[in-house]
Design an enzyme around this catalytic site. Sequence first.
Site, PDB file in Angstrom:
ATOM      1  N   SER A  51       0.856  -1.196   0.000  1.00 34.28           N
ATOM      2  CA  SER A  51       0.000   0.000   0.000  1.00 34.28           C
ATOM      3  C   SER A  51       0.883   1.234   0.000  1.00 34.28           C
ATOM      4  O   SER A  51       1.995   1.219   0.557  1.00 34.28           O
ATOM      5  CB  SER A  51      -0.877   0.010   1.253  1.00 34.28           C
ATOM      6  OG  SER A  51      -1.547   1.254   1.368  1.00 34.28           O
ATOM      7  N   TYR A  57      -1.830  -0.343  10.282  1.00 31.87           N
ATOM      8  CA  TYR A  57      -1.948  -0.885   8.922  1.00 31.87           C
ATOM      9  C   TYR A  57      -0.738  -0.460   8.076  1.00 31.87           C
ATOM     10  O   TYR A  57      -0.128  -1.283   7.373  1.00 31.87           O
ATOM     11  CB  TYR A  57      -3.248  -0.371   8.319  1.00 31.87           C
ATOM     12  CG  TYR A  57      -3.447  -0.605   6.841  1.00 31.87           C
ATOM     13  CD1 TYR A  57      -3.929  -1.830   6.365  1.00 31.87           C
ATOM     14  CD2 TYR A  57      -3.184   0.410   5.915  1.00 31.87           C
ATOM     15  CE1 TYR A  57      -4.133  -2.028   5.007  1.00 31.87           C
ATOM     16  CE2 TYR A  57      -3.389   0.214   4.562  1.00 31.87           C
ATOM     17  CZ  TYR A  57      -3.861  -1.009   4.109  1.00 31.87           C
ATOM     18  OH  TYR A  57      -4.056  -1.205   2.767  1.00 31.87           O
TER      19      TYR A  57
HETATM   20  P1  NAP Z   1     -11.333  -5.823   0.636  1.00 32.40           P
HETATM   21  O1  NAP Z   1     -12.303  -5.355  -0.386  1.00 32.40           O
HETATM   22  O2  NAP Z   1     -11.563  -5.473   2.064  1.00 32.40           O
HETATM   23  O3  NAP Z   1     -11.198  -7.418   0.486  1.00 32.40           O
HETATM   24  C1  NAP Z   1     -10.417  -8.131   1.403  1.00 32.40           C
HETATM   25  C2  NAP Z   1     -10.371  -9.579   1.006  1.00 32.40           C
HETATM   26  O4  NAP Z   1      -9.487 -10.253   1.907  1.00 32.40           O
HETATM   27  C3  NAP Z   1     -11.701 -10.300   1.107  1.00 32.40           C
HETATM   28  O5  NAP Z   1     -11.788 -11.189   0.020  1.00 32.40           O
HETATM   29  C4  NAP Z   1     -11.590 -11.081   2.425  1.00 32.40           C
HETATM   30  O6  NAP Z   1     -12.323 -12.299   2.417  1.00 32.40           O
HETATM   31  C5  NAP Z   1     -10.126 -11.409   2.426  1.00 32.40           C
HETATM   32  N1  NAP Z   1      -9.564 -11.702   3.742  1.00 32.40           N
HETATM   33  C6  NAP Z   1      -9.481 -10.895   4.829  1.00 32.40           C
HETATM   34  N2  NAP Z   1      -8.844 -11.517   5.837  1.00 32.40           N
HETATM   35  C7  NAP Z   1      -8.506 -12.753   5.360  1.00 32.40           C
HETATM   36  C8  NAP Z   1      -7.827 -13.863   5.910  1.00 32.40           C
HETATM   37  N3  NAP Z   1      -7.338 -13.833   7.168  1.00 32.40           N
HETATM   38  N4  NAP Z   1      -7.662 -14.984   5.144  1.00 32.40           N
HETATM   39  C9  NAP Z   1      -8.151 -15.023   3.876  1.00 32.40           C
HETATM   40  N5  NAP Z   1      -8.799 -13.993   3.296  1.00 32.40           N
HETATM   41  C10 NAP Z   1      -8.971 -12.872   4.040  1.00 32.40           C
HETATM   42  O7  NAP Z   1      -9.860  -5.325   0.289  1.00 32.40           O
HETATM   43  P2  NAP Z   1      -9.231  -4.578  -0.999  1.00 32.40           P
HETATM   44  O8  NAP Z   1      -9.482  -3.134  -0.866  1.00 32.40           O
HETATM   45  O9  NAP Z   1      -9.590  -5.289  -2.238  1.00 32.40           O
HETATM   46  O10 NAP Z   1      -7.689  -4.761  -0.660  1.00 32.40           O
HETATM   47  C11 NAP Z   1      -6.908  -5.817  -1.133  1.00 32.40           C
HETATM   48  C12 NAP Z   1      -5.473  -5.531  -0.749  1.00 32.40           C
HETATM   49  O11 NAP Z   1      -5.111  -4.247  -1.289  1.00 32.40           O
HETATM   50  C13 NAP Z   1      -5.243  -5.432   0.765  1.00 32.40           C
HETATM   51  O12 NAP Z   1      -4.002  -5.994   1.092  1.00 32.40           O
HETATM   52  C14 NAP Z   1      -5.216  -3.941   1.016  1.00 32.40           C
HETATM   53  O13 NAP Z   1      -4.450  -3.617   2.142  1.00 32.40           O
HETATM   54  C15 NAP Z   1      -4.566  -3.451  -0.262  1.00 32.40           C
HETATM   55  N6  NAP Z   1      -4.818  -2.040  -0.538  1.00 32.40           N
HETATM   56  C16 NAP Z   1      -6.075  -1.589  -0.796  1.00 32.40           C
HETATM   57  C17 NAP Z   1      -6.264  -0.239  -1.045  1.00 32.40           C
HETATM   58  C18 NAP Z   1      -7.622   0.346  -1.337  1.00 32.40           C
HETATM   59  O14 NAP Z   1      -7.753   1.585  -1.402  1.00 32.40           O
HETATM   60  N7  NAP Z   1      -8.648  -0.471  -1.529  1.00 32.40           N
HETATM   61  C19 NAP Z   1      -5.176   0.649  -1.012  1.00 32.40           C
HETATM   62  C20 NAP Z   1      -3.922   0.151  -0.740  1.00 32.40           C
HETATM   63  C21 NAP Z   1      -3.742  -1.195  -0.511  1.00 32.40           C
HETATM   64  P3  NAP Z   1     -13.816 -12.492   3.051  1.00 32.40           P
HETATM   65  O15 NAP Z   1     -14.627 -11.330   2.534  1.00 32.40           O
HETATM   66  O16 NAP Z   1     -14.239 -13.822   2.546  1.00 32.40           O
HETATM   67  O17 NAP Z   1     -13.661 -12.445   4.535  1.00 32.40           O
END
Ligand code: NAP
Length: 252
Positions: free
Chosen positions: A147, A161
């Site tokens: 991130s 985080y």
């Molecule tokens: P999200 O929409 O919150 O989705 C998170 C996913 O992770 C869900 O599929 C969830 O599964 C799964 N998950 C959570 N804990 C888990 C565990 N212990 N074991 C297996 N699966 C788990 O997240 P996102 O925004 O797509 O983010 C994806 C990645 O990008 C993350 O690492 C986040 O830090 C990074 N990121 C995101 C942003 C942003 O602005 N969105 C920015 C920078 C970095 P369930 O729903 O089945 O529980």
Amino acid sequence: MSSISRPIALITGASRGIGAQTAIKFARHGYLVVINYHRNQQAAEQVKQQIEAEGDHAITYQADVSQPQQVAQLFAAIDELNGDLRVLVNNVGILKQQSRLVDMDLARFNQVMHTNVNSCFLCSVAAVKRMSSQQGGQGGVIVNVSSMAACTGSPNEYVDYAASKGAMDSLTRGLALEVANEGIRVNAVRPGLIYTDIHASGGEDGRVDRLSSRIPMQRGGKAEEVANAIYFLACDEASFVTGSFVDVSGGL
Ligand code: NAP
């Protein structure tokens, strides 16, 4: 599913958001995709159905990938598939309610660090053991989803985080250098503000829109745009790229 042997791509946390779009992207490029999820089976099945509707191939697998035993079971299930694990995308990441660091308790800090860093560590170790040319593997690629928070520190929102993503960046660089001569490349993407459900976990659904005027490109990013960068790092076009970071942040 067809019995043709396919390269396998494991995407952790692929039931929604960036992980789901990454799963769809790899499936479109001929991979058998393992859609890992934690709690939301229905959402994971929907991603699988979307992939299959396009004539591509995927399975779903429930596992909390911060837990060693569940990671061992996940990789044992992958070993039973018809194909070689060629790609691991460490995409799992959680954040908690926006807060100053001084107001956080240790339980929260530990949970965020544990989920975000241990999942990356455990899955990377299991993948390297299968991919390494020194251990009879065919080589492979690991892409970590870090991130921009690793660089900004996320003050007043989630320093915990941000610290977990900083740890992922160090892990990316160190592991990349350890396995560079074993046919394995390790890189990371650093997304900025992307429209997904993760922001609701911090208590602010509209966070991307609130902050979009601070982004040089004046808009939030789409999950597909992050998936495209992940795919680039995994594919042969990036064959000389390892230990590197691609910011997917609109210039933020
Ligand atoms: P999200 O929409 O919150 O989705 C998170 C996913 O992770 C869900 O599929 C969830 O599964 C799964 N998950 C959570 N804990 C888990 C565990 N212990 N074991 C297996 N699966 C788990 O997240 P996102 O925004 O797509 O983010 C994806 C990645 O990008 C993350 O690492 C986040 O830090 C990074 N990121 C995101 C942003 C942003 O602005 N969105 C920015 C920078 C970095 P369930 O729903 O089945 O529980």
